[in-house]
Design a protein around this motif. Sequence first.
Motif, PDB file in Angstrom:
ATOM      1  N   LYS A 126       8.739 -25.613 -76.814  1.00 45.33           N
ATOM      2  CA  LYS A 126       8.404 -24.341 -76.175  1.00 45.33           C
ATOM      3  C   LYS A 126       8.963 -23.149 -76.947  1.00 45.33           C
ATOM      4  O   LYS A 126       8.370 -22.057 -76.938  1.00 45.33           O
ATOM      5  CB  LYS A 126       8.925 -24.333 -74.739  1.00 45.33           C
ATOM      6  N   ALA A 127      10.096 -23.331 -77.629  1.00 42.57           N
ATOM      7  CA  ALA A 127      10.673 -22.239 -78.426  1.00 42.57           C
ATOM      8  C   ALA A 127       9.869 -21.984 -79.690  1.00 42.57           C
ATOM      9  O   ALA A 127       9.981 -20.917 -80.297  1.00 42.57           O
ATOM     10  CB  ALA A 127      12.116 -22.566 -78.787  1.00 42.57           C
ATOM     11  N   ALA A 128       9.067 -22.967 -80.102  1.00 39.56           N
ATOM     12  CA  ALA A 128       8.150 -22.861 -81.244  1.00 39.56           C
ATOM     13  C   ALA A 128       8.818 -22.493 -82.566  1.00 39.56           C
ATOM     14  O   ALA A 128       8.370 -21.587 -83.274  1.00 39.56           O
ATOM     15  CB  ALA A 128       7.037 -21.862 -80.924  1.00 39.56           C
ATOM     16  N   PRO A 129       9.894 -23.181 -82.964  1.00 39.53           N
ATOM     17  CA  PRO A 129      10.463 -22.928 -84.293  1.00 39.53           C
ATOM     18  C   PRO A 129       9.618 -23.583 -85.381  1.00 39.53           C
ATOM     19  O   PRO A 129       8.837 -24.508 -85.112  1.00 39.53           O
ATOM     20  CB  PRO A 129      11.839 -23.602 -84.201  1.00 39.53           C
ATOM     21  N   ASP A 130       9.771 -23.098 -86.593  1.00 40.11           N
ATOM     22  CA  ASP A 130       9.143 -23.759 -87.738  1.00 40.11           C
ATOM     23  C   ASP A 130       9.994 -24.929 -88.227  1.00 40.11           C
ATOM     24  O   ASP A 130       9.479 -25.868 -88.837  1.00 40.11           O
ATOM     25  CB  ASP A 130       8.961 -22.767 -88.896  1.00 40.11           C
ATOM     26  N   VAL A 131      11.305 -24.829 -87.988  1.00 39.97           N
ATOM     27  CA  VAL A 131      12.258 -25.829 -88.477  1.00 39.97           C
ATOM     28  C   VAL A 131      13.254 -26.143 -87.363  1.00 39.97           C
ATOM     29  O   VAL A 131      13.703 -25.237 -86.655  1.00 39.97           O
ATOM     30  CB  VAL A 131      13.035 -25.309 -89.714  1.00 39.97           C
ATOM     31  N   VAL A 132      13.602 -27.430 -87.226  1.00 37.40           N
ATOM     32  CA  VAL A 132      14.671 -27.838 -86.319  1.00 37.40           C
ATOM     33  C   VAL A 132      15.737 -28.568 -87.130  1.00 37.40           C
ATOM     34  O   VAL A 132      15.430 -29.525 -87.858  1.00 37.40           O
ATOM     35  CB  VAL A 132      14.168 -28.771 -85.196  1.00 37.40           C
ATOM     36  N   ILE A 133      16.975 -28.095 -87.028  1.00 37.66           N
ATOM     37  CA  ILE A 133      18.111 -28.780 -87.652  1.00 37.66           C
ATOM     38  C   ILE A 133      18.749 -29.671 -86.586  1.00 37.66           C
ATOM     39  O   ILE A 133      19.143 -29.194 -85.528  1.00 37.66           O
ATOM     40  CB  ILE A 133      19.145 -27.787 -88.197  1.00 37.66           C
ATOM     41  N   MET A 134      18.842 -30.959 -86.895  1.00 39.97           N
ATOM     42  CA  MET A 134      19.417 -31.925 -85.953  1.00 39.97           C
ATOM     43  C   MET A 134      20.863 -32.216 -86.344  1.00 39.97           C
ATOM     44  O   MET A 134      21.126 -32.718 -87.430  1.00 39.97           O
ATOM     45  CB  MET A 134      18.601 -33.218 -85.960  1.00 39.97           C
ATOM     46  N   ILE A 135      21.767 -31.898 -85.458  1.00 41.05           N
ATOM     47  CA  ILE A 135      23.190 -32.199 -85.660  1.00 41.05           C
ATOM     48  C   ILE A 135      23.531 -33.317 -84.687  1.00 41.05           C
ATOM     49  O   ILE A 135      24.145 -33.111 -83.636  1.00 41.05           O
ATOM     50  CB  ILE A 135      24.048 -30.939 -85.449  1.00 41.05           C
ATOM     51  N   SER A 136      23.061 -34.495 -85.004  1.00 42.29           N
ATOM     52  CA  SER A 136      23.122 -35.640 -84.102  1.00 42.29           C
ATOM     53  C   SER A 136      23.339 -36.913 -84.899  1.00 42.29           C
ATOM     54  O   SER A 136      22.962 -36.986 -86.072  1.00 42.29           O
ATOM     55  CB  SER A 136      21.815 -35.782 -83.310  1.00 42.29           C
ATOM     56  N   ASN A 137      23.902 -37.926 -84.257  1.00 42.81           N
ATOM     57  CA  ASN A 137      24.017 -39.236 -84.884  1.00 42.81           C
ATOM     58  C   ASN A 137      22.658 -39.916 -84.967  1.00 42.81           C
ATOM     59  O   ASN A 137      21.670 -39.425 -84.400  1.00 42.81           O
ATOM     60  CB  ASN A 137      25.008 -40.102 -84.101  1.00 42.81           C
ATOM     61  N   SER A 138      22.623 -41.060 -85.641  1.00 44.65           N
ATOM     62  CA  SER A 138      21.356 -41.710 -85.967  1.00 44.65           C
ATOM     63  C   SER A 138      20.483 -41.989 -84.749  1.00 44.65           C
ATOM     64  O   SER A 138      19.290 -41.657 -84.739  1.00 44.65           O
ATOM     65  CB  SER A 138      21.620 -43.026 -86.706  1.00 44.65           C
ATOM     66  N   LYS A 139      21.060 -42.629 -83.708  1.00 42.28           N
ATOM     67  CA  LYS A 139      20.224 -43.041 -82.577  1.00 42.28           C
ATOM     68  C   LYS A 139      19.639 -41.870 -81.810  1.00 42.28           C
ATOM     69  O   LYS A 139      18.413 -41.817 -81.602  1.00 42.28           O
ATOM     70  CB  LYS A 139      21.006 -43.966 -81.637  1.00 42.28           C
ATOM     71  N   PRO A 140      20.447 -40.885 -81.359  1.00 34.57           N
ATOM     72  CA  PRO A 140      19.825 -39.762 -80.655  1.00 34.57           C
ATOM     73  C   PRO A 140      18.876 -38.962 -81.544  1.00 34.57           C
ATOM     74  O   PRO A 140      17.860 -38.460 -81.063  1.00 34.57           O
ATOM     75  CB  PRO A 140      21.016 -38.924 -80.185  1.00 34.57           C
ATOM     76  N   ALA A 141      19.195 -38.862 -82.827  1.00 35.61           N
ATOM     77  CA  ALA A 141      18.276 -38.167 -83.733  1.00 35.61           C
ATOM     78  C   ALA A 141      16.936 -38.888 -83.776  1.00 35.61           C
ATOM     79  O   ALA A 141      15.864 -38.265 -83.687  1.00 35.61           O
ATOM     80  CB  ALA A 141      18.880 -38.073 -85.135  1.00 35.61           C
ATOM     81  N   GLY A 142      16.980 -40.221 -83.895  1.00 39.70           N
ATOM     82  CA  GLY A 142      15.739 -40.991 -83.916  1.00 39.70           C
ATOM     83  C   GLY A 142      14.956 -40.867 -82.626  1.00 39.70           C
ATOM     84  O   GLY A 142      13.721 -40.683 -82.638  1.00 39.70           O
ATOM     85  N   LEU A 143      15.655 -40.943 -81.486  1.00 36.96           N
ATOM     86  CA  LEU A 143      14.981 -40.821 -80.196  1.00 36.96           C
ATOM     87  C   LEU A 143      14.361 -39.435 -80.026  1.00 36.96           C
ATOM     88  O   LEU A 143      13.273 -39.284 -79.459  1.00 36.96           O
ATOM     89  CB  LEU A 143      15.975 -41.101 -79.064  1.00 36.96           C
TER      90      LEU A 143
END
Length: 370
Positions: free
Chosen positions: A209-226
Motif C-alpha cells: 500500500k505504501a508503493a515503494p520502488d525498493v524494500v530493504i529487508m532487515i530480517s533473518n533468512s526465514k522471515p525474509a523468505g516468508l
Amino acid sequence: MIVARMIAVLLLLLGTLARADIVLGQSVPISAVAGDSGRGLSLGLGVAIAEVNAAGGINGDKVRLALLDDQGKPELLQSNTATLVGAEKALALVGYGGTPDGLAPLLEREKIALVGAGAAVSDGQQGDSRYVFHLRPSYKAEIDKLASMIGSWLGSKRVGLLVQNDAFGIAMGNVANAELAKRGMKPLAVVRHEATAQDLGPAADTLIKAAPDVVIMISNSKPAGLFIKRFREMGGGAQLYSLSNANYEEVVELIGAETASGVGIVQVFPYPLDSRLKLARDYQAAMKSYAPKRAKLSYASMEGYIAGRTTLEAIRRAGKNPTRQGVLQALEEMRAYDLGGFVVDFADSRHVGAKLVDVTMISGTGNLSR
C-alpha cells in the motif's frame, strides 16, 4: 536423523575423536532454522583444519575442532562457549554464527580471541570487545552500499523498510533511516515483525500500500523468505534487497527459486565459484579434498574457511606452544594478511578486518548472479 548424520560426518572429517595438540572451539546453530548457515560455517572451518593437518599441522602440532550446536539460542551459545573455553580448553574460538551479544565478559575473563562472529553493528575500530575479531564489514557498511545504490544506480527515492523487531533489527533500522536521510530519502513505510513470525502477510500488505520502488529487508533468512513469498503472492512489485544476515540458500529452500528470483542480497565474502581468485581456488580444492562428496560450495562454508585460515595463521605466528595471549597478540598485529585476493587487517586496533561489500541477485535457478 539428517542433522545427526551431518554432525557425525563433520566430527569424523575433523578428527575430533583423536588427540590433538591445538583445540579450536566453535558454537553454531546446526539444528535450528539457521542450520544451513551453521553447518556451512563448520564445514568450511573443518576443511581449513583438515588442510593444515594434512600439511603437517602448525609447528608440528595437529589441530582439532570442538563443535557444539547452540540451536540459535543465546543461552546455549553462552553455555557452549563456557564449555569450549573450560572443559575443551580451546586455544581460540572461531566462526560463530552471529554477533556474540553478551559474550564479552566471558571472553575478557578467559582472555580468549573469537575470530569471525557475524558483523559489527558499526564501523567502530574496537568493535564488541578487544577479544572479538570480525571478518565481515559492519552492517552499517552494508546499508551504506544499498542506500548509495538505490539513490545513484536505481535513481529512486521511494523506499520501504522491513525490520525485525529485536535489538539487531531496531539498531539497523535506525542506521538505515540515517543513511537514507543523508541521501535525501525517508522511508514511505517502516514495518516491524517478530523474528518468529509465521505470517508476513500484514507486513507485505502495508508495504504494498505504501508503493515503494525498493524494500530493504532487515530480517533473518526465514522471515525474509516468508515476506518475499507473501509480497509476491499479493502483487508487490518493488525490488527487494536483504542484508547479508539472510542466507540465500535458506531463502531459496524455503520458498523456491522461482519465487526468490530477482531478490538482491548483500555479500561480504568472495563468490565461492570465482576461479579467478586464488582464495576461491584454494577453497574449492580444500572442499574437494576434505568435504563430504555431496557438500555444495557456498558463501557460508567460504566464510568458515576464511575464519579458519585467519585463525590458523595467527596460531602459526604465535610460535611453538602457543597461548591464548600469544594468539590474541598475533591477531592484533595482523596487517594486510592476503589470503589470495581477500585481505584481512586487524592492525592499529582494527577489529573489523575486511571491507568487501558486494550486491548479488538470486537467479531463476536458485543460484547467485552479480
